[in-house]
Design a protein around this motif. Structure first.
Motif, PDB file in Angstrom:
ATOM      1  N   UNK A   1       0.793  -1.111   0.178  1.00 52.36           N
ATOM      2  CA  UNK A   1      -0.105   0.120   0.049  1.00 52.36           C
ATOM      3  C   UNK A   1       0.786   1.198  -0.035  1.00 52.36           C
ATOM      4  N   UNK A   2       1.844   1.243   0.820  1.00 50.45           N
ATOM      5  CA  UNK A   2       2.806   2.460   0.898  1.00 50.45           C
ATOM      6  C   UNK A   2       3.500   2.694  -0.576  1.00 50.45           C
ATOM      7  N   UNK A   3       3.976   1.694  -1.002  1.00 46.96           N
ATOM      8  CA  UNK A   3       4.659   1.833  -2.325  1.00 46.96           C
ATOM      9  C   UNK A   3       3.633   2.190  -3.507  1.00 46.96           C
ATOM     10  N   UNK A   4       2.432   1.740  -3.477  1.00 44.60           N
ATOM     11  CA  UNK A   4       1.509   2.059  -4.610  1.00 44.60           C
ATOM     12  C   UNK A   4       1.141   3.430  -4.282  1.00 44.60           C
ATOM     13  N   UNK A   5       0.933   3.949  -2.909  1.00 48.99           N
ATOM     14  CA  UNK A   5       0.419   5.277  -2.707  1.00 48.99           C
ATOM     15  C   UNK A   5       1.429   6.248  -2.929  1.00 48.99           C
ATOM     16  N   UNK A   6       2.897   5.882  -2.847  1.00 48.63           N
ATOM     17  CA  UNK A   6       3.817   6.851  -3.153  1.00 48.63           C
ATOM     18  C   UNK A   6       4.162   7.198  -4.751  1.00 48.63           C
TER      19      UNK A   6
END
Length: 245
Positions: free
Chosen positions: A196-201
């Protein structure tokens, strides 16, 4: 027919290199964190592979973080000076800790020696097969380096999410662990949270580029499609062998 003499020579050379590496741990205690450009160019690959492990071992003995130790070394101090100024620590104790760490690494390598030699003598294509394996390791090393090449790169974002330094995270990936495994083994973190963190970034970067006129809405949508799938594949990828001899 197996070239027994050639295999024996490689084993002898490997033992000699191991002995030199063990001695290098002792010499490192008296060395500063700096090096001359010439020495740096000559030993760059070896330092790149072993730096994180040596730094972590020294920091562990001294009871400080690798970032704190790096900061002190960057001022020109030696490991011996840092150990001598640390309560309850000493240069001799640090030397023993580094030697023990290096011996453990060598023992692990020795345990795999028979398997590696057997794989070499049975490898299809002989030397050509070995060359292909070397290129594959170089490719993995290049990809791992690129993963952490800038603050906005996935490796750096993952390190920030996991609250660890990029250097330590790279060391864990080189050991064979995946980002997903590291995340699941970190308190309060998870593989799903990391994705989720990678996709959001990535989505944030795409939106910023579109708002600034560097990217059309159509291209933004195209690049955003399948982000979850790509990031899921990334966190499960292994980089074992990246930077390994």
């Amino acid at each position: 027919m197996i070239d027994v003499r050639g295999v024996k020579q490689k084993v002898v050379v490997g033992a000699a290199v191991a002995a030199l590496l063990a001695g290098g741990s002792v010499a490192a205690v008296s060395a500063t964190g700096q090096s001359s450009p010439r020495k740096h160019a000559r030993g760059h690959r070896g330092l790149h592979r072993g730096h994180a492990r040596e730094l972590a071992a020294a920091a562990g003995y001294l009871g400080i973080s690798t970032e704190q130790l790096s900061a002190q070394l960057s001022t020109g101090k030696t490991l011996a000076q840092i150990a001598g100024a640390s309560a309850g620590k000493s240069a001799s104790g640090l030397t023993e800790a580094l030697i023990a760490a290096r011996k453990a690494q060598l023992s692990a390598a020795a345990a795999k020696l028979s398997q590696r030699v057997a794989a070499e003598v049975n490898r299809p294509g002989g030397p050509a097969g070995a060359a292909l394996g070397a290129r594959r390791r170089l490719s993995d090393a290049a990809r791992l380096t690129a993963l952490f090449s800038a603050p906005a790169r996935p490796g750096s974002i993952a390190a920030n999410y996991l609250s660890v330094s990029p250097v330590l995270l790279q060391a864990q990936l080189r050991s064979g662990r995946t980002l997903a495994q590291v995340a699941d083994a970190t308190a309060g973190k998870s593989k799903a949270g990391l994705i989720d963190a990678l996709v959001a970034a990535k989505r944030s970067r795409l939106a910023t580029a579109t708002a600034a006129g560097r990217l059309t809405q159509a291209r933004q949508s195209k690049r955003a499609a399948g982000l979850d799938k790509r990031m899921s594949a990334l966190v499960q990828r292994q980089f074992a062998g990246a930077g390994s001899p």
